[in-house]
Design an enzyme around this catalytic site. Structure first.
Site, PDB file in Angstrom:
ATOM      1  N   VAL A  80      42.658 -15.917 -63.152  1.00 14.74           N
ATOM      2  CA  VAL A  80      43.594 -16.603 -64.278  1.00 14.74           C
ATOM      3  C   VAL A  80      43.303 -18.004 -63.991  1.00 14.74           C
ATOM      4  O   VAL A  80      43.646 -18.460 -62.802  1.00 14.74           O
ATOM      5  CB  VAL A  80      45.064 -16.166 -63.701  1.00 14.74           C
ATOM      6  CG1 VAL A  80      45.871 -16.814 -64.608  1.00 14.74           C
ATOM      7  CG2 VAL A  80      44.927 -14.562 -63.794  1.00 14.74           C
TER       8      VAL A  80
ATOM      9  N   GLU B 115      32.993 -19.797 -77.886  1.00 13.91           N
ATOM     10  CA  GLU B 115      31.919 -18.995 -78.054  1.00 13.91           C
ATOM     11  C   GLU B 115      31.553 -18.748 -79.261  1.00 13.91           C
ATOM     12  O   GLU B 115      32.305 -18.876 -80.255  1.00 13.91           O
ATOM     13  CB  GLU B 115      32.271 -17.643 -77.321  1.00 13.91           C
ATOM     14  CG  GLU B 115      33.096 -17.453 -75.950  1.00 13.91           C
ATOM     15  CD  GLU B 115      32.302 -16.976 -74.902  1.00 13.91           C
ATOM     16  OE1 GLU B 115      31.239 -16.300 -75.093  1.00 13.91           O
ATOM     17  OE2 GLU B 115      32.766 -17.055 -73.884  1.00 13.91           O
TER      18      GLU B 115
ATOM     19  N   GLY C 283      34.739 -22.773 -66.724  1.00 14.35           N
ATOM     20  CA  GLY C 283      33.666 -23.697 -66.032  1.00 14.35           C
ATOM     21  C   GLY C 283      33.258 -23.158 -65.027  1.00 14.35           C
ATOM     22  O   GLY C 283      33.817 -22.587 -64.296  1.00 14.35           O
TER      23      GLY C 283
ATOM     24  N   VAL D 288      28.998 -19.000 -63.625  1.00 11.53           N
ATOM     25  CA  VAL D 288      30.159 -18.920 -62.418  1.00 11.53           C
ATOM     26  C   VAL D 288      29.165 -18.445 -61.165  1.00 11.53           C
ATOM     27  O   VAL D 288      29.240 -19.328 -59.975  1.00 11.53           O
ATOM     28  CB  VAL D 288      31.409 -18.127 -62.685  1.00 11.53           C
ATOM     29  CG1 VAL D 288      32.234 -17.970 -61.229  1.00 11.53           C
ATOM     30  CG2 VAL D 288      32.107 -18.583 -63.681  1.00 11.53           C
TER      31      VAL D 288
ATOM     32  N   LYS E 178      45.328 -12.526 -68.925  1.00 13.99           N
ATOM     33  CA  LYS E 178      45.997 -13.599 -67.628  1.00 13.99           C
ATOM     34  C   LYS E 178      47.507 -13.361 -67.627  1.00 13.99           C
ATOM     35  O   LYS E 178      48.405 -13.225 -66.355  1.00 13.99           O
ATOM     36  CB  LYS E 178      45.646 -14.885 -68.120  1.00 13.99           C
ATOM     37  CG  LYS E 178      43.936 -15.133 -67.969  1.00 13.99           C
ATOM     38  CD  LYS E 178      43.612 -16.375 -68.654  1.00 13.99           C
ATOM     39  CE  LYS E 178      42.339 -16.476 -68.607  1.00 13.99           C
ATOM     40  NZ  LYS E 178      41.620 -17.532 -69.355  1.00 13.99           N
TER      41      LYS E 178
ATOM     42  N   GLU F 278      41.638 -14.936 -57.515  1.00  8.81           N
ATOM     43  CA  GLU F 278      42.139 -16.162 -57.909  1.00  8.81           C
ATOM     44  C   GLU F 278      41.593 -16.658 -59.193  1.00  8.81           C
ATOM     45  O   GLU F 278      42.156 -17.324 -59.965  1.00  8.81           O
ATOM     46  CB  GLU F 278      42.080 -17.145 -56.774  1.00  8.81           C
ATOM     47  CG  GLU F 278      42.968 -18.411 -57.052  1.00  8.81           C
ATOM     48  CD  GLU F 278      44.039 -18.388 -57.296  1.00  8.81           C
ATOM     49  OE1 GLU F 278      45.032 -18.021 -56.121  1.00  8.81           O
ATOM     50  OE2 GLU F 278      44.631 -18.724 -58.392  1.00  8.81           O
TER      51      GLU F 278
HETATM   52  N1  HSE Z   1      37.579 -18.305 -72.710  1.00  4.61           N
HETATM   53  C1  HSE Z   1      38.560 -18.904 -71.469  1.00  4.61           C
HETATM   54  C2  HSE Z   1      39.302 -20.293 -71.969  1.00  4.61           C
HETATM   55  C3  HSE Z   1      38.148 -19.029 -70.385  1.00  4.61           C
HETATM   56  O1  HSE Z   1      38.767 -20.822 -72.940  1.00  4.61           O
HETATM   57  O2  HSE Z   1      40.108 -20.756 -71.421  1.00  4.61           O
HETATM   58  C4  HSE Z   1      37.906 -17.871 -69.465  1.00  4.61           C
HETATM   59  O3  HSE Z   1      39.041 -17.140 -69.440  1.00  4.61           O
END
Ligand code: HSE
Length: 433
Positions: free
Chosen positions: A134, A192, A306, A17, A207, A131
């Site tokens: 979430v 991951e 992403g 990011v 979230k 922002e």
């Molecule tokens: N790992 C999260 C997802 C993205 O798969 O949506 C980051 O919050």
């Protein structure tokens, strides 16, 4: 009038990011300056591994000393994209003490310590915007906090984790089991190496806490969110969902109780009708469905993770915070005035799909129905299916009307005690109706 003295930005973290934030700050510099009313300058980039080549970033800006960077005293905005609790929390607090505003993408920290961080921002007349914490690029925090500030939000129902949506979508469309779908998500880079945070619902729960807090003007912490992961969802559950016109999604659900006096927040897999807009959210996409008094039903949809999508949300916050700074103002801070109690999961009222393995003999259906009745859980439909010819066993699928989670829990406990109930194969909530 354009101010010529630039606003200085410190970037904490330069991974997927952070590097995109830096790239967009450079490539869109003129547009950002025009939109803000002053140029923005990347004044420093704190990283853990300084030797890594970072294309487009002046090596002279790179430092391993994040604390010294936020303490410089001339930083206007600190952008925190490190993630995790520490050192992010200390760095953000220090940033406020040294006069900076903060843009963060850190859901875990906001869900755990949002109230304290908001208080620190307020104490120092600074902004705290997040922002990107979430659902990546999807505008949600600002619409809830600002666009819907005159309305009354009653429900937020969302797919806020792309990894699990990818896995569930794969299971749905191919008939694959959980492990097979997870393996594919890992191979494609969605999951991951350790997928626990996603598949066990921790990411979505953080979230949900943030969304519930903003939607209901109430402090909701991660610990207040009931959480169930999706590792137990089977191909048989999908087949059962299809039979009643549903699919299965991992949902974050934040609700105001019918009497308005309390709220709940939860994350768990649930059946959802194929006719519901969230059912058509495929792959790794996120979507959040909001129900409010005046607006009715709204849906926010897009990429939830992403580098580039998340950077889009960070940059949006950066522009807003810089504008506030130029105006000598701050944007909206924490709004927790309603201070509604957060009720436990037992108080949640919803529908259930229950699959039982039972003895196939006279009186079993009546026995099972009696247990539901004794717990005040009303049955909507029952379907019995004989299994192997003559094995004396059957599958019984019960779909209930709305009942409290506590009542359903009591029902299932009592069902397990019946000799004629060989096992409870699955229990799944049915949402979105
Ligand atoms: N790992 C999260 C997802 C993205 O798969 O949506 C980051 O919050």
């Amino acid at each position: 009038m354009m101010r010529t003295r630039p606003l200085k930005v410190a970037l904490l973290g330069c991974g997927v990011v952070g590097s995109e934030v830096a790239r967009i700050m450079t490539t869109h510099a003129a547009d950002l300056a025009a939109r803000i009313g002053a140029p923005v300058e990347l004044a420093g980039v704190a990283v853990r591994r300084p030797d890594r080549v970072r294309e487009g970033i002046d090596p002279a800006l790179v430092t391993t000393d994040a604390t010294a960077l936020v303490k410089r005293g001339d930083i206007d905005v600190v952008v925190e994209v490190i993630g995790g609790i520490e050192p992010a929390r200390s760095l953000i607090t220090t940033a406020f003490e040294y006069g900076a505003s903060v843009v963060s993408a850190n859901k875990a920290l906001l869900a755990q310590d949002g109230a304290a961080l908001h208080a620190a921002a307020e104490d120092h007349d600074a902004d705290l915007y997040y922002e990107a914490a979430v659902a990546g690029a999807i505008p949600l925090i600002r619409p809830l906090r600002e666009s819907l500030a005159g309305d009354k939000v009653n429900r937020v129902l969302g797919i806020v984790n792309g990894t699990t949506n990818f896995i569930l979508d794969k299971m749905d469309s191919t008939g694959a089991g959980y492990q097979e779908a997870l393996d594919e998500a890992t191979a494609l880079g969605y999951a991951e190496a350790d997928p626990t945070a996603d598949v066990e619902g921790f990411d979505a729960a953080a979230k949900a806490a943030i969304l519930a807090g903003i939607a209901f003007h109430t402090r909701v912490r991660l610990d207040d969110v009931h959480r169930e992961g999706m590792t137990e969802v089977t191909a048989a559950d999908f087949a059962a969902a299809k039979r009643i016109g549903c699919t299965i999604k991992l949902l974050a659900i934040c609700e105001r109780a019918a009497d308005g006096g309390s709220v709940t927040a939860r994350v768990h897999p649930a059946m959802i009708p194929l006719t519901h807009p969230l059912a058509s959210v495929r792959g790794a996409y996120n979507a959040v469905f909001v129900e409010s008094d005046a607006a009715g039903q709204l849906m926010f949809y897009g990429p939830g993770a992403g580098g580039s999508p998340t950077a889009s949300a960070v940059l949006g916050d950066l522009v807003a915070v810089c504008r506030n700074r130029l105006n000598g103002a701050t944007g909206p801070g924490e709004s927790a005035y309603a201070a509604l109690p957060v009720s436990p999961m037992g108080d949640v009222v919803t529908r259930y799909h229950i699959s039982l393995d039972v003895a196939d003999k006279p009186g079993v259906l009546a026995q099972v129905a009696t247990v539901f009745a004794e717990h005040g859980v009303s049955i909507d439909t029952v379907r019995q299916q004989g299994r192997q010819e003559g094995d004396g066993e059957a599958s019984l699928v019960v779909v209930t009307h709305r009942a409290s989670d506590a009542a359903l829990g009591g029902t299932v406990e009592a069902l397990r005690k019946l000799d004629t109930v060989r096992g409870v194969a699955s229990i799944m909530r049915v949402e979105g109706e």
